[in-house]
Motif scaffolding. Structure first.
Motif, PDB file in Angstrom:
ATOM      1  N   ALA A  12       0.836  -1.205   0.000  1.00  0.00           N
ATOM      2  CA  ALA A  12       0.000   0.000   0.000  1.00  0.00           C
ATOM      3  C   ALA A  12       0.871   1.256   0.000  1.00  0.00           C
ATOM      4  N   GLY A  13       1.938   1.240   0.805  1.00  0.00           N
ATOM      5  CA  GLY A  13       2.865   2.367   0.788  1.00  0.00           C
ATOM      6  C   GLY A  13       3.539   2.525  -0.557  1.00  0.00           C
ATOM      7  N   GLY A  14       3.787   1.388  -1.224  1.00  0.00           N
ATOM      8  CA  GLY A  14       4.384   1.438  -2.555  1.00  0.00           C
ATOM      9  C   GLY A  14       3.478   2.135  -3.561  1.00  0.00           C
ATOM     10  N   ILE A  15       2.169   1.897  -3.460  1.00  0.00           N
ATOM     11  CA  ILE A  15       1.228   2.599  -4.350  1.00  0.00           C
ATOM     12  C   ILE A  15       1.360   4.103  -4.146  1.00  0.00           C
ATOM     13  N   ALA A  16       1.475   4.528  -2.882  1.00  0.00           N
ATOM     14  CA  ALA A  16       1.652   5.951  -2.590  1.00  0.00           C
ATOM     15  C   ALA A  16       2.946   6.477  -3.195  1.00  0.00           C
TER      16      ALA A  16
END
Length: 473
Positions: free
Chosen positions: A121-125
């Motif tokens: 999820a942090g990677g999507i950000a």
């Protein structure tokens, strides 16, 4: 996402007295770059603690670290269309929310798999921030200052990387020099990951204080808001109507770019698209993120204790800042291509020296170390490698991909190049732990070979973009 600019941009589009406001606006947009750097690199200090907490080996560790990069590729692929649909500022705020949620979830995972999911999820950000920052900055920057203002994104990334290593080292010191040490209710590595929550909240609220991109507003028929945004950026005396007419003309003259528009040439894609992909891939294949994601465990693998390895990670991050400042000073003076070529040569030499030094690693009764001479060479070579990367490819890639493509394909081409950058990043990050466990010296020779190939690619496949205008076809 459409990059547009007046066909004949005036170099004084923003008077000198407005440059402070423009610098503030671009700095806020670049907070996404800061979080990009922090969230990418903070895992470096947490790796040992994660391995200890969950009992995972090299292969599983690589997957946990690298899964964020798959999320980044997804976020980068979606950023352009999302920005056209909801606007640049809302994409920034979406990324901020994802950064904040990921920080909390990553700090409090129930299982290693849950940690991987929160990192995804942090990677999507990260992917959203990696594209929306440069896009927005390019659209609001006066042409005469675009190279330097465009470098704000990379400067913010390296500051984020450095901040993560400083936070990692400080937290570890409070936990007895170990990332697995207890610090209050949580282990040190959990605090490291949680700390990203603070800049994420700051990013969310500050992004509400900057204007929406005039390009997005004009494209969506919001003329009054576009006029206000232009005057906010360029000053009350700005010719807002003329500027809007230029933007509207560019939009009329350009169809919405699609991936199929990139097809052509003898090898499937247009040559300029291959050039962009090549730049994006080589930037990662030299192994730069091995330093930023794994340097803590890398130095531990040659006999340095955890506290010392975190301190070395911090020092290389500071060198990264110095190199980025050098690139910002030189990129508009000597050009993009000469800077990239010099960086490739410097990285190749540094990586080869590191490979030579690591080949002397010895294991004496379970005590792993390097001889003094080779240890010194390894440390100097690692710092030199980071400097040469930061002073060249770290900035050059993101400036060039915003300049090298014709307007008719720019958005689609940038999305493709950025996706390839993340995929190459994932491949290096996923494979390094196992490669280092097998033969660290050979791993660094492979990265050195890619640095040599990157120099050849710059000479043969890259065209200088210094002085180009975004309105070109």
């Amino acid at each position: 996402m459409v990059f547009t600019e007046s066909p004949h941009p005036a170099p004084d589009a923003a008077p000198p007295e407005r440059l402070g406001r423009v610098a503030f606006i671009t700095s806020v947009a670049a907070i996404g770059g800061f979080l990009f750097g922090y969230d990418s690199a903070v895992i470096n200090g947490a790796v040992t603690g994660i391995q200890h907490h969950f009992g995972v080996g090299a292969g599983r560790t690589g997957t946990i670290v690298a899964v964020a990069l798959l999320g980044s590729a997804l976020g980068a692929a979606a950023a352009g269309r999302l920005a056209e649909r909801i606007g640049r500022r809302r994409v920034m705020q979406t990324a901020a929310v994802l950064f904040a949620v990921s920080a909390i979830g990553s700090a409090l995972p129930v299982t290693a798999s849950a940690l991987g999911a929160w990192r995804f999820a942090g990677g999507i950000a990260i992917g959203l921030a990696s594209l929306i920052g440069p896009t927005y900055i390019a659209e609001v920057s006066p042409p005469a200052y675009r190279g330097r203002l465009g470098s704000f994104q990379q400067a913010a990334i390296v500051l984020g990387i450095t901040a993560s290593q400083l936070v990692n080292w400080g937290i570890a010191q409070g936990a007895g020099g170990r990332s697995e040490g207890q610090l209050g209710p949580l282990e040190a590595w959990q605090w490291m990951l949680l700390a990203a929550f603070v800049p994420a909240v700051l990013y969310y609220f500050l992004s509400a204080r900057i204007p929406e991109s005039p390009h997005y507003l004009v494209a969506n028929g919001r003329e009054a808001e576009a006029r206000d945004a232009i005057r906010d950026i360029e000053g009350p005396a700005a010719d807002a109507d003329g500027r809007m007419a230029d933007i509207a003309r560019s939009l009329r003259d350009t169809h919405k770019p699609r991936v199929r528009d990139l097809l052509g040439g003898p090898v499937g894609l247009l040559p300029v698209v291959w050039a962009g992909i090549g730049l994006a891939v080589f930037q990662q294949l030299v192994g730069i993120n091995v330093i930023f994601y794994y340097s803590s465990v890398l130095w531990q693998s040659v006999g340095i204790d955890q506290s010392g390895s975190l301190l070395i990670s911090l020092s290389t991050s500071i060198i990264n800042i110095v190199g980025t400042v050098v690139a910002m000073l030189l990129i508009d003076r000597i050009g993009r291509k000469p800077l990239a070529l010099a960086g490739s040569v410097g990285m190749a030499v540094s990586l080869a020296l590191a490979a030579w030094a690591f080949s002397y690693k010895i294991d004496s009764g379970g005590h792993i170390a390097l001889p003094d001479t080779q240890g010194t060479v390894a440390l100097v070579a690692a710092h030199a490698f980071v400097f040469f990367f930061a002073a060249s490819w770290g900035v050059v890639l993101w400036v060039m991909v915003g300049e090298m493509f014709p307007l008719s394909i720019r958005a689609a081409a940038i999305s493709v190049a950025t996706a390839f950058n993340w995929i190459a990043n994932w491949a290096v990050t996923e494979t390094f732990p196992s490669l280092a466990q097998w033969n660290l010296s050979v791993g660094y020779m492979i990265y050195a070979a890619f640095a040599v190939l990157s120099a050849c690619f710059v000479v043969l496949g890259v065209t200088e973009t210094k002085g180009t205008r975004l309105g070109g076809n």
